[in-house]
Design an enzyme around this catalytic site. Structure first.
Site, PDB file in Angstrom:
ATOM      1  N   ASP A  43      -1.921   4.550   4.707  1.00 60.34           N
ATOM      2  CA  ASP A  43      -1.258   5.108   5.903  1.00 60.34           C
ATOM      3  C   ASP A  43      -2.275   6.027   6.574  1.00 60.34           C
ATOM      4  OD1 ASP A  43      -1.190   6.905   3.754  1.00 60.34           O
ATOM      5  OD2 ASP A  43       0.650   7.868   4.400  1.00 60.34           O
TER       6      ASP A  43
ATOM      7  N   HIS B  24      -6.517  13.709  -2.761  1.00 63.08           N
ATOM      8  CA  HIS B  24      -5.562  12.707  -3.255  1.00 63.08           C
ATOM      9  C   HIS B  24      -6.118  11.275  -3.253  1.00 63.08           C
ATOM     10  CE1 HIS B  24      -2.450  15.794  -2.850  1.00 63.08           C
ATOM     11  NE2 HIS B  24      -2.630  15.865  -1.545  1.00 63.08           N
TER      12      HIS B  24
END
Ligand code: BDR
Ligand code: CA
Length: 319
Positions: free
Chosen positions: A12, A243
């Protein structure tokens, strides 16, 4: 994954996704075969535009980008402009990408590549799991066809980052996450427990800036926004979680987990306060289920900056 195995990245594309893509594209011997986009940090279309910008920057217009789910299996969608900026890339205001996405929908592309490469395709999912779940619904044999799945998502013994219980990628589509994590395939989960311990810092940004080349300068630009968000909302200092790049490095074997038990993992799909929580059952005898990465050695951000073309730290005069 072994070298030569194709890698499909489902993302995303916000700031840390872009850093993960640049890291993979800058790693010799990694065959990024396709990229699929999903809503999350931004819309699936904006995520595709950002991905195409990254591919252009990296000189890899040959890698197909397919647009995927614009909302969760339940039809909900929320974005994260407060973290990644309105454009998903820290409000950098970049021009429209010169490249275009493919016409093949993301889930169909996932199924096709899995069928063309039985037992070899590695899926790296760094956004909500809607595309993977949709591909599984399209072809129930998918888990038998895919070699490995690495997922950035979840919070096991760590608070969530969108609710006290849930991490963003899982919270955005708990039903999809449950389908993916319950399926019978080899999965590695890279949750907040470990991604919040591998931190990018202001020194890293300065090293990227000092390199004076397009890729590190772009990385420095988007990282500036990310550091600022984390400083204001999380750490009180210019440090940011790594992340998606960490999940990418674990997927390609450049980071070896220090603690990573294999245990059953389920997802709370209730409508209560626990919605989106990942529950790892450590009471079950270890050996079947999902490999949950709980600790790495903390040195990855330095290697990431080096791979992105950042200047060596000794060349900088940082007080
Ligand atoms: C995850 O959510 C997104 O904001 C990041 O890109 C990462 O994939 C972290 O919770
Ligand atoms: Ca992401």
């Amino acid at each position: 994954m072994t070298p030569n195995d194709p890698l499909l990245v489902d993302c995303d594309t916000g700031i840390d996704d872009a850093l993960a893509l640049l890291y993979l594209l800058g790693t010799p011997g990694i065959d990024v075969r396709a990229i699929t986009t999903v809503f999350g940090n931004t819309s699936a279309n904006t995520a595709a535009a950002n991905t195409l910008r990254v591919l252009d920057l990296a000189g890899r217009p040959d890698i197909p980008t397919a647009v995927g789910a614009g909302s969760s299996l339940r039809g909900t969608a929320r974005f994260a402009p407060h973290v990644h900026g309105d454009d998903g890339l820290g409000n950098t205001g970049l021009p429209a990408p010169a490249l275009a996405p493919t016409t093949e929908p993301a889930a169909e592309l996932i199924v096709r590549l899995a069928r063309e490469n039985p037992g070899r395709l590695h899926l790296l999912a760094i956004g909500p799991l809607t595309n993977l779940a949709t591909a599984m619904l399209l072809d129930p044999e998918l888990p038998d066809l895919v070699g490995h799945v690495t997922i950035m998502g979840g919070a096991v013994d760590h608070p969530g980052n969108v609710t006290p219980a849930a991490e963003a990628n899982i919270a955005n589509d708990p039903e999809a996450a449950q389908l993916v994590l319950r399926a019978d395939w080899d999965v590695t989960l890279v949750p907040l427990d470990v991604t919040m311990t591998e931190l990018l810092t202001e020194e890293h940004r300065l090293r990227l800036l000092a390199a004076n080349a397009p890729t590190p300068r772009f990385a420095a630009r988007i990282l500036a926004h990310y550091l600022d968000v984390y400083q204001r909302n999380v750490f009180g200092a210019p440090r940011a979680a790594c992340h998606d790049p960490l999940a990418a490095a674990i997927a390609v074997g450049e980071v070896s987990p220090v603690v990573a038990p294999i245990v059953p993992v389920d997802v709370d799909t209730s409508d209560g306060p626990g919605r989106g929580r990942t529950i790892a059952d450590s009471s079950t005898e270890e050996g079947s289920g999902v490999r949950v990465v709980l600790r790495t050695d903390g040195t990855f951000p330095d290697r990431l900056v080096q791979r992105l073309g950042g200047a060596p730290s000794r060349t900088l005069d940082i007080a």
